[in-house]
Scaffold this motif. Structure first.
Motif, mmCIF file in Angstrom:
data_model
loop_
_atom_site.group_PDB
_atom_site.id
_atom_site.type_symbol
_atom_site.label_atom_id
_atom_site.label_comp_id
_atom_site.label_asym_id
_atom_site.label_seq_id
_atom_site.Cartn_x
_atom_site.Cartn_y
_atom_site.Cartn_z
ATOM 1 N N ASN A 106 23.580 31.791 43.285
ATOM 2 C CA ASN A 106 23.342 30.857 44.468
ATOM 3 C C ASN A 106 23.578 29.379 44.509
ATOM 4 N N LEU A 107 24.580 29.138 43.393
ATOM 5 C CA LEU A 107 25.129 27.696 43.545
ATOM 6 C C LEU A 107 26.006 27.427 44.474
ATOM 7 N N PRO A 108 26.361 26.271 45.005
ATOM 8 C CA PRO A 108 27.066 25.887 46.008
ATOM 9 C C PRO A 108 28.592 25.734 45.646
ATOM 10 N N VAL A 109 29.111 27.364 45.806
ATOM 11 C CA VAL A 109 30.558 27.464 45.308
ATOM 12 C C VAL A 109 31.223 27.933 46.694
ATOM 13 N N PRO A 110 32.148 27.109 46.895
ATOM 14 C CA PRO A 110 33.154 27.687 48.191
ATOM 15 C C PRO A 110 33.294 29.266 48.054
ATOM 16 N N THR A 111 33.341 29.939 49.169
ATOM 17 C CA THR A 111 33.307 31.208 48.964
ATOM 18 C C THR A 111 34.834 31.546 48.604
ATOM 19 N N GLY A 112 34.996 32.693 48.362
ATOM 20 C CA GLY A 112 36.253 33.525 47.807
ATOM 21 C C GLY A 112 36.343 34.799 47.012
ATOM 22 N N PHE A 113 37.413 35.061 46.662
ATOM 23 C CA PHE A 113 37.606 36.370 46.003
ATOM 24 C C PHE A 113 38.504 36.279 44.597
ATOM 25 N N THR A 114 38.767 37.265 44.097
ATOM 26 C CA THR A 114 39.623 37.077 42.792
ATOM 27 C C THR A 114 40.423 38.530 42.819
ATOM 28 N N ILE A 115 41.644 38.338 42.550
ATOM 29 C CA ILE A 115 42.593 39.282 42.408
ATOM 30 C C ILE A 115 42.671 39.626 41.080
ATOM 31 N N THR A 116 42.573 40.842 40.459
ATOM 32 C CA THR A 116 42.439 41.100 39.019
ATOM 33 C C THR A 116 43.579 40.976 38.010
ATOM 34 N N THR A 117 43.308 41.017 37.093
ATOM 35 C CA THR A 117 44.413 41.047 35.881
ATOM 36 C C THR A 117 45.222 42.474 36.142
ATOM 37 N N GLN A 118 44.437 43.380 36.282
ATOM 38 C CA GLN A 118 44.858 44.856 36.542
ATOM 39 C C GLN A 118 46.049 44.560 37.639
ATOM 40 N N ALA A 119 45.840 43.844 38.781
ATOM 41 C CA ALA A 119 46.901 43.659 39.749
ATOM 42 C C ALA A 119 48.045 43.058 39.007
ATOM 43 N N CYS A 120 47.674 42.155 38.359
ATOM 44 C CA CYS A 120 48.887 41.403 37.845
ATOM 45 C C CYS A 120 49.622 42.659 36.818
ATOM 46 N N LEU A 121 49.132 43.168 35.918
ATOM 47 C CA LEU A 121 49.870 44.013 35.285
ATOM 48 C C LEU A 121 50.406 44.999 35.929
ATOM 49 N N TYR B 115 51.609 45.011 39.194
ATOM 50 C CA TYR B 115 52.861 44.044 39.396
ATOM 51 C C TYR B 115 53.994 43.751 38.722
ATOM 52 N N LEU B 116 53.515 43.506 37.306
ATOM 53 C CA LEU B 116 54.920 43.056 36.429
ATOM 54 C C LEU B 116 55.367 44.618 35.908
ATOM 55 N N GLU B 117 54.640 45.576 36.126
ATOM 56 C CA GLU B 117 54.921 46.677 35.516
ATOM 57 C C GLU B 117 56.051 47.578 36.903
ATOM 58 N N LYS B 118 55.473 47.417 38.130
ATOM 59 C CA LYS B 118 56.487 47.669 39.139
ATOM 60 C C LYS B 118 57.458 46.908 39.531
ATOM 61 N N LYS B 119 58.369 46.196 38.451
ATOM 62 C CA LYS B 119 59.244 45.420 38.648
ATOM 63 C C LYS B 119 59.138 44.490 39.794
ATOM 64 N N GLU B 120 57.857 43.942 39.494
ATOM 65 C CA GLU B 120 57.666 42.527 40.651
ATOM 66 C C GLU B 120 57.408 42.986 42.056
ATOM 67 N N GLN B 121 56.978 44.099 42.183
ATOM 68 C CA GLN B 121 56.666 44.316 43.759
ATOM 69 C C GLN B 121 55.209 44.228 44.139
ATOM 70 N N LEU B 122 54.845 43.498 45.064
ATOM 71 C CA LEU B 122 53.320 43.762 45.388
ATOM 72 C C LEU B 122 53.327 44.953 46.034
ATOM 73 N N SER B 123 52.427 45.882 45.860
ATOM 74 C CA SER B 123 52.099 46.855 46.368
ATOM 75 C C SER B 123 51.522 46.699 47.813
ATOM 76 N N ASN B 124 51.734 47.482 48.719
ATOM 77 C CA ASN B 124 51.162 47.712 50.209
ATOM 78 C C ASN B 124 49.609 47.855 49.968
ATOM 79 N N LYS B 125 48.970 48.284 48.993
ATOM 80 C CA LYS B 125 47.760 48.524 48.647
ATOM 81 C C LYS B 125 47.135 47.209 48.591
ATOM 82 N N LEU B 126 47.507 46.511 47.462
ATOM 83 C CA LEU B 126 47.346 45.191 47.280
ATOM 84 C C LEU B 126 47.226 44.302 48.270
ATOM 85 N N GLU B 127 48.457 44.268 49.065
ATOM 86 C CA GLU B 127 48.399 43.328 50.129
ATOM 87 C C GLU B 127 47.168 43.522 51.202
ATOM 88 N N ALA B 128 47.015 44.811 51.423
ATOM 89 C CA ALA B 128 46.129 45.291 52.375
ATOM 90 C C ALA B 128 44.695 44.747 51.886
#
Ligand code: ADP
Ligand code: MG
Ligand code: MG
Length: 869
Positions: free
Chosen positions: A32-47, A49-62
């Protein structure tokens, strides 16, 4: 697959998935500290992306879109809105903090329309255009690779045109004008207009972060720091808060304690009316954090409170990034603060005192490198970066030093007497160089490995040493050292880093490490927690004192041969070696005995009731013989022999392979009087101190190089007789032990038989490694490097125990001895006894103690405590 995790759903344990920054943002949100709200895109997503020849999947974009919408609900702002726009930062963050990856982008979501919304909402056009131009610059730089200077140049040009001095002089219309200039740069360089669609901005930014995982700087950094390429990076998307929103806003960084000294109290700085990295960019000079107390006392109070809370929560000193928007405090990052060794020790001690961590936890946080930095000097890091490397060798004894080079012990001594700081450079050293070594700031040799004379002696003295620098051609005759086309001559200055094995040209300043007090507390805790003892390899009073100061629990190896090198002693030694009959042998032996008695007495007195293992004479006799013509003539005169006779005797003593020759117990098999004299000296001085000072000394007499039970039994019998005779003469009996080294493979394989006549054992891993591998201790430096390069060896077995070979022999020996008698003490006194990695193994096979050079003791104690806990 869930590729996106809200700050409110994660925790600090998830650094693998969320990266360090993301995991801590989640943890702070949970608190409950004053941290501006947000989210994290995981390291799994990065891997992925790099594996799929640098294509962001539709799923991730959604998923990203979904989470942006959740942010919109929470903030009541809309991404891309021309009325009340949501702006975000895009921040990279892998498990380990890693320079070289993509930087942060702030104010993302701004475009020609939303900037109007921001003006509308804040009523501050200057602020809104300042944000927009920052976005253009950061996005241009990190996503599109536009040189930052392109933007800076235009800003400078604009300012000079308008006669402005500082950025704060620019008004709303100035920033607005610059926004369009920046957009032109963008178009010119990329041939595309700056993307106006906020979602397109976001996608491009996320992809750029992902790709930066594989940029060259990041890959090199990982290689250097042994970080896996398979981790990937996370991306944090976070609502913007504005430190550049006027004079009641600002941004800063602070440590909860001083990262250099460990002193208690908040330490940091901040800048009013600034954003992001302005504090570190050096555009304006930041103010110390204490100033905040005068400017906004309630914000300062709150910051103190929250940083204290974070420190207690993380149980460690924190490094915190914060932003103030209109007197509202926001926390943007926290992590365990990087610190100097001194600060690390201090902080550990404080945290234990404050009851935040236990002693055990404190010990887990200290590593051997930190101890090295505390005990030995280190070069100033900034100066080191600019230094010119002269050569590289083995990191034989840690520390940093600079001085003028000399090529003989004699010259070094002379120069030092004239007040110079000297460094002794030799092909290799021998016991005769000792006087030159003692006065040197550092020792460099072109030959010899980690267990060479130079290395062992330097470690013992705590003097910095680089050994086996094969690339240097040392010409002791011409007094010069050459690497390639660079030649250094006597009196030239170099700097030596014994911790890394690097030699630099010129003089690099260093800072002294001498924080004894801090270390003492920690080694005492370590000893409380350890299952096995740490003793010292030491025999001179200076070394023994140092060893005790550093926490030694006794002497595990006192090498008596080191006592035979003084001017008068070596002379008696030489007479003894040359003796052809009993009377001419006994006279010098008698003299040597008196010297030894003095030495042993001092040792026992210094050690009080701590155990002391004394090894009888070990090296081949020829090491003690005169080398120069001058010495031979002198010896001939003094012993009434001819030069020819002396030379003849020297030739007789010559061996093809002295390391496998007439040395150790073999000397005593041919001439038992030597060991008998030594044993008598040990027992008589032990008797003397126990009678005169009332100490209970139980001397441990150690016979080197035993390979069979026959040798051991025969020699033991002799020594016991000698001792009995003394007991009868003096009408006094004291306890004592006779044991042996385990340094010959055969001794390991027959250790249970040898145990019948040995009261204790100590592994001599240097010789044991040499004999098991068949690698010469003195010459293996010539090829071990090639082995390591070709991955034929994991490590130099003289530095780290060879677990699969030498280690197995040791295991066999321990098992056999324990089976014969579980109470027999088994120690280790080779160099690996001071190597943390090896100690972990030695502890596992069940030795009772390790013994090492004095300066390695604290790290050894620490390693054992960590493993025991
Ligand atoms: P680094 O890893 O280089 O420290 P960060 O992601 O921490 O990069 O960002 C650098 C700086 O940008 C932060 O210290 C902070 O001042 C600023 N920053 C990042 N996100 C935000 C945000 N949401 N609001 C305001 N400032 C931010
Ligand atoms: Mg940065
Ligand atoms: Mg940061």
């Amino acid at each position: 697959m869930n590729y996106v995790i809200d700050f409110s759903e994660g925790s600090k344990e998830q650094a693998d998935l969320l990266g360090g920054k993301g995991a801590n943002l989640a943890e702070m949100t949970k608190l409950n500290l004053p941290v501006p709200t947000g989210f994290t895109i995981t390291t799994q997503a990065c891997l992925a992306y790099l594996e799929k020849k640098e294509q962001l999947s539709n799923k991730l974009e959604a998923q990203i879109k979904q989470h942006i919408q959740r942010m919109e609900e929470r903030t009541k702002k809309t991404f891309g809105s021309a009325v009340n726009p949501l702006l975000v930062s895009v921040r990279s963050g892998s498990k380990f903090s890693m320079p070289g990856m993509m930087d942060t982008i702030l104010n993302l979501g701004l475009n020609d329309e939303t900037v109007l919304g921001l003006i509308e909402k804040t009523g501050d056009a200057r602020f809104a255009y300042d944000c927009y131009r920052r976005l253009l610059q950061m996005f241009g730089d990190v996503v599109c690779g536009i040189d930052k200077n392109r933007f800076e140049e235009q800003l400078d040009f604009y300012k000079s045109k308008k006669n402005y001095r500082s950025d704060t002089d620019l008004m709303a219309e100035d920033w607005q004008a610059l926004v369009s200039i920046y957009k032109d740069i963008f178009l010119e360089v990329t041939h595309h207009a700056f993307p106006q669609d906020p979602y397109e901005q976001l996608t491009l930014a996320v992809e750029a972060v992902f790709r930066s995982w594989n940029n060259r700087r990041a890959v090199t950094y990982r290689r250097l720091h042994d970080i896996s390429d398979k981790l990937g990076t996370a991306v944090n998307i976070q609502e913007m808060v504005f430190g550049n929103f006027g004079s009641e806003s600002g941004t800063g960084v602070a440590f909860t304690r001083n990262p250099a000294t460990g002193e208690k109290g908040i330490f940091g700085e901040f800048l009013l009316n600034a954003q992001g990295e302005d504090v570190v960019a050096g555009i304006r000079t930041p103010q110390p954090i204490s100033e905040l107390e005068n400017l906004m006392p309630e914000v300062y109070e709150k910051f103190l409170k929250l940083s204290g809370l974070l420190e207690r929560h993380y149980k460690d000193m924190q490094d915190i990034e914060f932003t103030i928007e209109n007197r509202q405090l926001y926390l943007l990052q926290t992590r365990n603060g990087k610190r100097t060794a001194k600060s690390a020790f201090k902080v550990c001690l404080q945290l234990v005192e404050e009851g935040i961590i236990t002693k055990k936890e404190a010990l887990q946080r200290i590593n051997p490198t930190m101890i090295t930095q505390l005990l030995h000097p280190v070069f100033e890091p900034e100066q080191l970066k600019q230094a010119e490397v002269f050569a590289k060798g083995l990191p034989a004894s840690p520390g940093a030093a600079n001085g003028k080079i000399y090529f003989t012990a004699e010259q070094a001594k002379k120069a030092s007497e004239q007040g110079e700081k000297v460094i002794l450079v030799r092909q290799e050293t021998s016991p005769e160089d000792i006087e030159g070594m003692v006065v040197s700031e550092a020792i460099v040799t072109s030959r010899g490995g980690m267990t060479s004379h130079a290395a062992v002696v330097a470690r013992g003295m705590g003097v910095c040493c680089v050994a086996g620098c094969e690339e240097i051609y040392v010409d002791e005759f011409l007094e010069q050292a050459t690497v390639g086309d660079v030649t250094l001559r006597q009196g030239d200055t170099i700097s030596v880093d014994g911790t890394t094995g690097t030699i630099y040209r010129g003089s690099i300043p260093y800072v002294q490490g001498d924080e004894w007090q801090l270390l003492e507390t920690v080694t005492n805790w370590g000893k409380e927690m350890s299952r096995i003892d740490v003793k010292a390899n030491a025999e001179t009073p200076a070394d023994i004192k140092m060893a005790l100061k550093l926490g030694a629990q006794g002497i595990g190896l006192a090498r008596t041969e080191h006592m035979f090198f003084g001017e008068q002693r070596i002379f008696e030694m030489r007479k003894m070696i040359l003796a052809e009959d009993e009377p001419s042998l006994l006279a010098p032996l008698h003299k040597l005995k008196e010297f030894q008695k003095e030495d042993f007495r001092t040792m026992f007195e210094l050690l009080k009731d701590k155990p002391c293992t004394i090894r009888l004479l070990d090296p081949p006799l020829h090491e003690f013989l005169p080398q120069t013509e001058e010495e031979i003539i002198h010896l001939a005169n003094e012993t009434e022999r001819t030069v020819g006779q002396i030379k003849h005797r020297i030739a007789e003593l010559h061996e093809q392979n002295p390391m496998l020759g007439h040395r150790g117990c073999r000397l005593a098999i041919t001439t038992p009087q030597i060991y008998e004299m030594q044993a008598a000296a040990i027992i008589e001085s032990a008797m003397a101190v126990s009678q005169e000072i009332g100490l209970t000394v139980v001397p441990e007499i150690m016979i080197p190089l035993i390979g069979s039970k026959e040798e051991m039994a025969w020699l033991r019998e002799r020594l016991v007789q000698t001792v009995q005779q003394i007991f009868e003469e003096k009408q006094q009996i004291i306890p004592y032990k006779i044991g042996t080294m385990l340094e010959i493979p055969r001794a390991c394989l027959t250790a249970d038989e040898i145990a019948e006549t040995a009261d204790f054992f100590s592994f001599g891993t240097n010789d044991l490694t040499q004999l098991t591998y068949g690698f010469s201790r003195d010459d293996s430096v010539k090829f071990i490097g090639a082995y390591e390069e070709r991955k034929l060896l994991k490590a130099d077995p003289f530095q780290h125990i060879d677990e699969e070979g030498v280690g197995v022999l040791m295991k066999i020996a321990v098992e056999k001895i324990r089976k014969y008698d579980p109470k027999i003490k088994i120690g280790v006194c080779g160099e690996v006894g001071g190597d943390p990695q090896s100690i972990r193994f030695l502890q596992k096979i069940g030795v009772d103690y390790v013994s090492c050079s004095p300066y390695r003791i604290p790290a050894a104690i620490l390693t054992i405590a960590q493993e025991s806990a």
